[in-house]
Scaffold this active site. Structure first.
Site, PDB file in Angstrom:
ATOM      1  N   GLU A 191      41.145  23.304  44.470  1.00  0.00           N
ATOM      2  CA  GLU A 191      40.121  24.493  44.551  1.00  0.00           C
ATOM      3  C   GLU A 191      40.649  25.732  44.338  1.00  0.00           C
ATOM      4  O   GLU A 191      41.586  26.075  44.997  1.00  0.00           O
ATOM      5  CB  GLU A 191      39.163  24.036  45.998  1.00  0.00           C
ATOM      6  CG  GLU A 191      39.991  24.263  47.106  1.00  0.00           C
ATOM      7  CD  GLU A 191      39.009  24.267  48.259  1.00  0.00           C
ATOM      8  OE1 GLU A 191      37.765  24.517  48.210  1.00  0.00           O
ATOM      9  OE2 GLU A 191      39.467  24.104  49.344  1.00  0.00           O
ATOM     10  N   ASP A 235      39.064  43.585  37.260  1.00  0.00           N
ATOM     11  CA  ASP A 235      39.761  42.262  37.249  1.00  0.00           C
ATOM     12  C   ASP A 235      40.458  42.312  35.971  1.00  0.00           C
ATOM     13  O   ASP A 235      40.329  42.728  34.907  1.00  0.00           O
ATOM     14  CB  ASP A 235      38.718  41.332  37.406  1.00  0.00           C
ATOM     15  CG  ASP A 235      39.013  40.118  38.088  1.00  0.00           C
ATOM     16  OD1 ASP A 235      40.217  39.881  38.305  1.00  0.00           O
ATOM     17  OD2 ASP A 235      38.173  39.333  38.927  1.00  0.00           O
TER      18      ASP A 235
END
Length: 875
Positions: free
Chosen positions: A616, A269
């Site tokens: 979100e 990541d």
């Protein structure tokens, strides 16, 4: 503080999954042509060239015929961040379809569009001009264990079985059926135990039990690797049992490569390699060189960098080799895996060759692809409540469409999204579908603040005294506001139509400067309604920052005084062809009176509320009550929306609540008071059309919830606790608002008595179970037939989904639906992490949802008895 140079874990995970599985490395086979070519290329590279190839922006090696390549491409629900593309429903919405063939078709179409985009932007030397490649960093099969997690929208929900089936289908669509010639390479993420909270992800050390690892967190990854044959895996930010995930040999070597025989590449990541050594993160080792070495030795092959000069820099890896922290042969293996992927994809060959030569640069965002997106939106929608208002018996004379999501593109696309060329908002969809009705639109309220409106031209001026109206506009070539402006002019407002939706991509940026003079004192909030990045500064303060739409931040309140002039600067970029961009604000005196007036004049009100990916999502800075770092502190509808919804209901007019969001909502008041509630998720570019068709009854809704809708966060354990106890329908003993697997229809279904092949079996054996399902209603429709298994044994969940089929039945039609229930389906995981089939009863339920609670589904039960006990492999 304890540092580690060799990657030894701080705590050994009990006896370890590798010991439980008892598998060894796969036997050596003759290398494929792709592997042979990759090995030859690596053998000709210098140390410096190899080190450069393991960063996600890999430079060219012209002498070897290797073009530059950017490995970072996103395809969560369509091609993302590459201009116009077909935007399908967000992943959580796709999961709500419970249709694996549909998911595979979506992924296959996405892969076609990746190929088209790649062809359109490939230079003669094989490199790509700012466009997508063919390595897709999707899907996300992390378990949505807690509805507060902002990135849960990217997943297929809370259940490991449903997630596994959806993930396998998506990977199959992205890669195709020929592993030596994949259409694209899928990258399943984030391995392995990762689901928030977002603010802690770079430093969090997760220590799950063996039971939860095997029972919940790993099954979808195992299916992705062993069944779908995903050719890439992304490791996560957080640590596992004291070891950063991207430097964790137990998970990356023992489990992934030894036990599961994974032979693809592992990518970190982004910035996760730096996390291994940074003191503000894991501080697992002292230096960048040790971090790079630990990652490579553990099995991470590709470093996604967070910048040009950080731990992932090639020079860091070169120093790691020269310092003896890793051998050059270990680096060779990482580069070899990466080269295999590029060879298989045809990235080193001339375009127009291979099995995908028939795809052209125009094969994206086509009418056929948008039609599939519309169908996916229809199948994803869940009817949560209906007391008979829906579908509308006839077209209402007057429809008031109200709410912050009613006429906005944001809630159509979610996050990690592309740009729809012809987006259909809910308001536009209703207006088109009910052409004979009088359809009005009023925003009524913002998502978390008063409603927004266009800033009048009369409030903007080019000098502090406001003698000269308008703003100074500077237009730049490219999206970075860089270099000399290609045009400088005076404009009445920061408002522009960037062009009509055509195939031609437009990459430009513009800056407006001047003054703004409000007519009233109080708190203001600003927004630029563009679909790409923007920033707004008022009085020198950054009040809105959505420049990087991958990680958007929210708007910020600012107090202004009436008739005082403040400097204003608006910066916007366009990487596509969306038009109609406007500078907006919410004024202190804004009210919902206009919305209430519209409601009183209407025959029916459609309130479209919920959230957007600006609230979100991933690692965000959101300054609004109930939100933190992209996560949510509450599941309630934001207070301004709830207040307006109640006032609309008080008018006495029937109100349909349409929710657009990526996670569970605690709409307790709406459930108790409104006649109809629809969960539309983030439904994709054509989502508004699907909502309108649902209201009209053009199809019978059959979406089912892939997550539990709880009544309150008070029903849940602490967010940061990764134990599954008390979480998801499998371990939650309370009463939910809407259970996992729930959804209503415009028709009804009846289930016959289930038949099993054997009423008693030896532990380890399988049984077949079948049931007749009849459409007992008056109209055609889809039913999602769900199989749940329950065991009364220690470590067993309350019940577990172990099969499902979405079927279409005409009114009155009956069909036999069959499932095979194997030993794993009837097993449990004990506290030591062992999968066992205990003796005793196995209760099977086949129905349109779960059998218990206040909203039990139609269905039927049958019991099978197990004789003896068997121990199975974990997966």
């Amino acid at each position: 503080m304890t540092f580690h140079s060799g990657g030894a874990p701080r705590r050994i995970l009990a006896v370890g999954l590798a010991t439980l599985v008892g598998c060894a490395y796969a036997q050596t086979q003759a290398p494929s042509p792709a592997e042979q070519r990759a090995a030859k290329l690596v053998s000709q590279m210098t140390l410096e060239e190899k080190a450069a190839q393991i960063q996600h922006r890999a430079p060219a090696i012209p002498r070897l015929g290797i073009p530059a390549y950017n490995w970072w491409n996103e395809g969560l629900h369509g091609v993302a961040r590459a201009g116009e593309a077909t935007v399908f429903p967000q992943a959580i919405g796709m999961a709500a379809s419970w249709n694996t063939q549909l998911i595979r078709d979506i992924a296959d179409t996405t892969a076609t569009e990746f190929r088209a985009k790649y062809l359109a932007r490939r230079r003669p030397d094989g490199s790509i001009a700012g466009g997508p490649g063919l390595t897709v960093w999707s899907p996300n099969v992390n378990i949505f264990r807690d509805p507060r997690w902002g990135r849960g929208q990217e997943t297929y929900g809370e259940d490991p079985f449903l997630t596994a089936r959806m993930g396998v289908a998506f990977i199959g669509g992205l890669q195709g059926d020929d592993p030596e010639h994949p259409k694209t390479v899928a990258t399943v993420k984030h391995f392995a135990v990762h689901s928030g909270p977002e603010p802690a992800r770079h430093r969090e050390d997760v220590r799950p039990s063996l039971h939860d690892v095997i029972d919940t967190y790993l099954p979808a990854f195992h299916a992705a690797v062993t069944q779908a044959k995903s050719q890439a895996v992304m490791c996560a930010y957080n640590a596992l049992d004291g070891v950063p995930a991207c430097a964790n040999p137990h998970y990356l070597k023992d489990i992934l490569r030894k036990d599961w025989k994974f032979d693809g590449h592992v990518v970190s990541d982004c910035a996760a390699i730096a996390d291994i050594h940074l003191t503000k993160s894991h501080a697992y080792v002292r230096t960048p060189e040790e971090a790079a070495a630990n990652a490579i030795k553990a099995g991470t092959d590709l470093f996604c960098s967070s910048g040009a000069k950080d731990t992932a820099d090639p020079a860091t890896t070169v120093r790691a080799v020269k310092q003896g922290l890793i051998s050059e042969s270990e680096l060779d293996e990482a580069v070899r895996r990466l080269m295999v992927a590029r060879v298989r994809l045809g990235l080193l060959d001339a375009p127009g060759e291979g099995p995908y030569a028939g795809i052209t640069a125009k094969d994206f965002d086509t009418p056929e692809h948008r039609k599939l997106s519309t169908q996916a939106a229809r199948e994803s929608m869940v009817l949560l409540k209906n007391t008979g208002l829906l579908p509308f018996k006839s077209a209402p004379g007057r429809i008031a469409v109200i709410g912050p999501n009613a006429n906005s593109v944001d809630p159509l696309v979610g996050n990690y999204n592309g740009t729809p060329s012809q987006p259909i908002t809910v308001y536009a969809g209703i207006k088109a579908r009910f052409a004979t009705s009088q359809v009005s639109y009023v925003e009524g309220t913002g998502w978390v603040a008063p409603p927004l409106e266009d800033i009048p031209d009369t409030t903007l001026c080019q000098d502090a005294a406001c003698n000269e109206p308008g703003l100074k506009a500077e237009e730049f070539k490219g999206i970075k506001l860089a270099g000399k402006p290609v045009a400088v002019r005076s404009e009445p407002n920061a408002r522009v139509a960037w062009g009509t939706p055509t195939r031609e991509e437009r990459e430009t940026s513009i800056r407006w400067t001047g003054y703004i003079r409000p007519s009233e004192s109080g708190i203001y909030r600003f927004r630029y309604s563009g679909e790409n990045g923007y920033r707004i500064y008022v009085d020198g303060k950054l009040v809105a920052d959505v420049w990087d739409i991958a990680w958007p931040t929210s708007d910020t309140d600012i107090e202004l005084t009436a008739n005082q002039a403040y400097t204003i600067r608006v910066e916007a970029m366009q990487n596509g062809t969306r038009g109609d961009h406007r500078l907006q604000w919410s004024r202190p005196s804004a009210s919902d009176d206009v919305a209430l007036k519209a409601a009183k004049q209407a025959d029916v009100v459609v309130f479209v509320g919920g959230l957007t990916a600006r609230f979100e999502g991933e690692a965000m800075s959101v300054k609004a009550p109930g939100f933190a770092g992209g996560d949510r502190g509450t599941m309630d509808l934001p207070a301004p929306q709830q207040k307006l919804l109640e006032r609309l209901h008080a008018t006495g007019k029937p109100v349909v609540l349409v929710l657009m969001n990526g996670s569970a909502m605690s709409v307790n008041w709406a459930e108790a008071n409104l006649p109809a509630i629809v969960e539309a998720w983030y439904p994709g570019g054509e989502g508004g059309q699907a909502v309108a068709e649902l209201l009209a009854g053009d199809f019978s809704p059959a979406g089912r919830l892939p997550v539990t809708f709880y009544k309150s966060v008070d029903q849940l354990p602490p967010f940061g606790d990764y134990s599954m106890k008390g979480r998801t329908y499998r371990y939650f003993s309370g009463e939910p608002l809407y259970p996992f697997g729930y959804g209503l229809s415009y028709t009804s279904f009846a289930y016959g008595r289930p038949a099993v092949s054997k009423n008693a079996v030896k532990a380890g054996d399988a049984v077949d179970v079948s049931v007749d399902v009849r459409n007992s209603g008056s109209r055609d429709g889809d039913e999602v037939v769900q199989l749940y298994v329950s065991r009364k044994a220690g470590g067993a969940p309350i019940r577990s989904l172990r099969g499902f089929q979405r079927i279409h039945l005409k009114a009155g039609e009956t069909r036999k639906v069959s499932f095979k229930v194997d030993a794993q389906d009837m097993s449990i995981i004990d506290a030591k992490g062992t999968r066992v089939v205990p003796s005793g009863a196995v209760d099977l339920w086949i129905g349109g949802g779960q059998p218990a609670g206040t909203k039990p589904a139609a269905g039927a039960a049958v019991r099978v008895n197990i004789k003896g006990q068997a121990v199975l492999k974990p997966f």
